[in-house]
Design a protein around this motif. Structure first.
Motif, short mmCIF file in Angstrom:
data_model
loop_
_atom_site.label_atom_id
_atom_site.label_comp_id
_atom_site.label_asym_id
_atom_site.label_seq_id
_atom_site.Cartn_x
_atom_site.Cartn_y
_atom_site.Cartn_z
N GLU A 1 2.37 47.61 -11.22
CA GLU A 1 3.02 47.72 -12.52
C GLU A 1 3.22 49.18 -12.91
O GLU A 1 4.29 49.55 -13.40
N SER A 2 2.23 50.01 -12.66
CA SER A 2 2.36 51.44 -12.97
C SER A 2 3.44 52.08 -12.11
O SER A 2 4.21 52.92 -12.60
N VAL A 3 3.51 51.71 -10.84
CA VAL A 3 4.54 52.25 -9.95
C VAL A 3 5.92 51.87 -10.47
O VAL A 3 6.81 52.72 -10.57
N GLN A 4 6.09 50.62 -10.85
CA GLN A 4 7.40 50.16 -11.34
C GLN A 4 7.79 50.90 -12.61
O GLN A 4 8.91 51.39 -12.74
N ARG A 5 6.87 51.01 -13.55
CA ARG A 5 7.18 51.69 -14.81
C ARG A 5 7.42 53.18 -14.61
O ARG A 5 8.36 53.75 -15.17
N ALA A 6 6.59 53.81 -13.82
CA ALA A 6 6.74 55.25 -13.57
C ALA A 6 8.05 55.53 -12.83
O ALA A 6 8.73 56.52 -13.14
N THR A 7 8.40 54.68 -11.91
CA THR A 7 9.67 54.84 -11.18
C THR A 7 10.85 54.76 -12.14
O THR A 7 11.75 55.59 -12.10
N THR A 8 10.82 53.79 -13.02
CA THR A 8 11.91 53.62 -13.99
C THR A 8 12.01 54.84 -14.91
O THR A 8 13.10 55.37 -15.13
N VAL A 9 10.89 55.30 -15.44
CA VAL A 9 10.90 56.44 -16.34
C VAL A 9 11.39 57.69 -15.62
O VAL A 9 12.23 58.44 -16.14
N LEU A 10 10.90 57.93 -14.44
CA LEU A 10 11.30 59.12 -13.68
C LEU A 10 12.79 59.05 -13.33
O LEU A 10 13.52 60.04 -13.46
N LEU A 11 13.25 57.88 -12.92
CA LEU A 11 14.66 57.71 -12.59
C LEU A 11 15.53 57.97 -13.83
O LEU A 11 16.54 58.67 -13.75
N HIS A 12 15.12 57.43 -14.97
CA HIS A 12 15.88 57.67 -16.20
C HIS A 12 15.91 59.16 -16.55
O HIS A 12 16.95 59.67 -16.99
N PHE A 13 14.80 59.84 -16.37
CA PHE A 13 14.77 61.28 -16.64
C PHE A 13 15.75 62.01 -15.72
O PHE A 13 16.54 62.84 -16.18
N VAL A 14 15.68 61.73 -14.42
CA VAL A 14 16.55 62.43 -13.46
C VAL A 14 18.02 62.16 -13.78
O VAL A 14 18.82 63.10 -13.87
N LEU A 15 18.38 60.90 -13.98
CA LEU A 15 19.76 60.55 -14.27
C LEU A 15 20.25 61.23 -15.56
O LEU A 15 21.34 61.82 -15.59
N GLU B 1 13.99 73.78 -16.39
CA GLU B 1 13.84 72.66 -17.33
C GLU B 1 13.60 71.36 -16.56
O GLU B 1 12.76 70.54 -16.96
N PHE B 2 14.35 71.17 -15.49
CA PHE B 2 14.18 69.97 -14.68
C PHE B 2 12.77 69.92 -14.08
O PHE B 2 12.09 68.89 -14.16
N ALA B 3 12.35 71.02 -13.50
CA ALA B 3 11.02 71.08 -12.90
C ALA B 3 9.93 70.82 -13.95
O ALA B 3 8.97 70.09 -13.67
N PHE B 4 10.10 71.36 -15.14
CA PHE B 4 9.13 71.13 -16.21
C PHE B 4 9.05 69.65 -16.54
O PHE B 4 7.95 69.10 -16.68
N GLY B 5 10.19 68.98 -16.67
CA GLY B 5 10.21 67.55 -16.99
C GLY B 5 9.54 66.71 -15.91
O GLY B 5 8.74 65.81 -16.21
N VAL B 6 9.86 66.99 -14.66
CA VAL B 6 9.25 66.24 -13.56
C VAL B 6 7.75 66.50 -13.53
O VAL B 6 6.95 65.56 -13.39
N ASP B 7 7.35 67.76 -13.70
CA ASP B 7 5.92 68.09 -13.72
C ASP B 7 5.20 67.40 -14.87
O ASP B 7 4.06 66.96 -14.72
N LEU B 8 5.86 67.30 -16.01
CA LEU B 8 5.28 66.62 -17.16
C LEU B 8 5.02 65.15 -16.84
O LEU B 8 3.93 64.62 -17.13
N LEU B 9 5.98 64.50 -16.23
CA LEU B 9 5.82 63.09 -15.85
C LEU B 9 4.76 62.92 -14.77
O LEU B 9 3.92 62.02 -14.85
N VAL B 10 4.78 63.77 -13.76
CA VAL B 10 3.78 63.68 -12.69
C VAL B 10 2.39 63.96 -13.25
O VAL B 10 1.42 63.27 -12.92
N GLY B 11 2.29 64.95 -14.14
CA GLY B 11 1.00 65.26 -14.76
C GLY B 11 0.48 64.09 -15.58
O GLY B 11 -0.73 63.81 -15.58
N GLY B 12 1.37 63.41 -16.28
CA GLY B 12 0.98 62.23 -17.04
C GLY B 12 0.46 61.13 -16.13
O GLY B 12 -0.53 60.46 -16.45
N LEU B 13 1.13 60.94 -15.02
CA LEU B 13 0.66 59.95 -14.04
C LEU B 13 -0.72 60.31 -13.51
O LEU B 13 -1.60 59.47 -13.38
N GLU B 14 -0.87 61.58 -13.17
CA GLU B 14 -2.16 62.05 -12.64
C GLU B 14 -3.26 61.84 -13.67
O GLU B 14 -4.37 61.40 -13.33
N SER B 15 -2.97 62.09 -14.92
CA SER B 15 -3.94 61.90 -15.99
C SER B 15 -4.34 60.42 -16.09
O SER B 15 -5.52 60.10 -16.25
#
Length: 180
Positions: free
Chosen positions: A113-127, A161-175
């Motif tokens: 479930e976390s993988v599915q949600r994180a994938t969706t959020v990350l994909l939405h951010f990138v797009l 800006e892009f790197a910051f956003g991705v790092d923010l999402l990855v950091g949230g996942l790590e947390s």
């Protein structure tokens, strides 16, 4: 793809494509049942330009690399993000982008479930980020100026800006992983 890159998504019509191929527009429908399926094929080709990412190493680095690879593939084509976004929204085309991001996130040991949600959020951010980048590029090319379009921005600002956003999402996942 050449027509998309030269004229943009709004001017990628079945008539223009047929003329470029020197066929009647009706002949295109032999290969594609409608324009949306043609656009889905183009979106799939754009996503397929993502460079393969090694399955070795840190999951977080893999997620970052996959996100940057998708961004680069879309930025390589005029209106690439808009095309991929609309295809994704309609549920057309392949799941290659989602699968690549999901595989990288899964390597972090997250539940399904976390993988599915994180994938969706990350994909939405990138797009969304890339679509915004491409809109700014188009406005600059047209000579549009305003508060929203800062011509003085450094070339690398969007990368940062892009790197910051991705790092923010990855950091949230790590947390979440550490707490969970």
């Amino acid at each position: 793809m050449r027509i998309l890159d030269e004229y943009g998504l709004p001017d990628l019509t079945m008539r223009r494509l047929a003329a470029a191929l020197e066929v009647q527009p009706s002949a295109l429908y032999w290969h594609f049942p409608n324009k949306q399926s043609l656009l889905a094929e183009l979106a799939d080709r754009i996503v397929a330009e993502m460079h393969a990412v090694s399955t070795e190493g840190d999951w977080a680095a893999r997620v970052r690399t996959e996100a940057f690879a998708l961004r680069a593939a879309m930025l390589a084509h005029r209106d690439g993000a808009e095309l991929v976004t609309s295809t994704f929204a309609l549920g057309l085309g392949s799941q290659a982008a989602q699968d690549s991001l999901a595989a990288a996130i899964t390597a972090g040991g997250f539940d399904d479930e976390s993988v599915q949600r994180a994938t969706t959020v990350l994909l939405h951010f990138v797009l969304g980020h890339v679509e915004h980048e491409q809109q700014r590029q188009q406005y600059r090319a047209l000579g549009v100026h305003g508060d929203q379009i800062d011509d003085q921005r450094q070339e690398g600002a969007s990368d940062a800006e892009f790197a910051f956003g991705v790092d923010l999402l990855v950091g949230g996942l790590e947390s979440r992983r550490i707490r969970g």
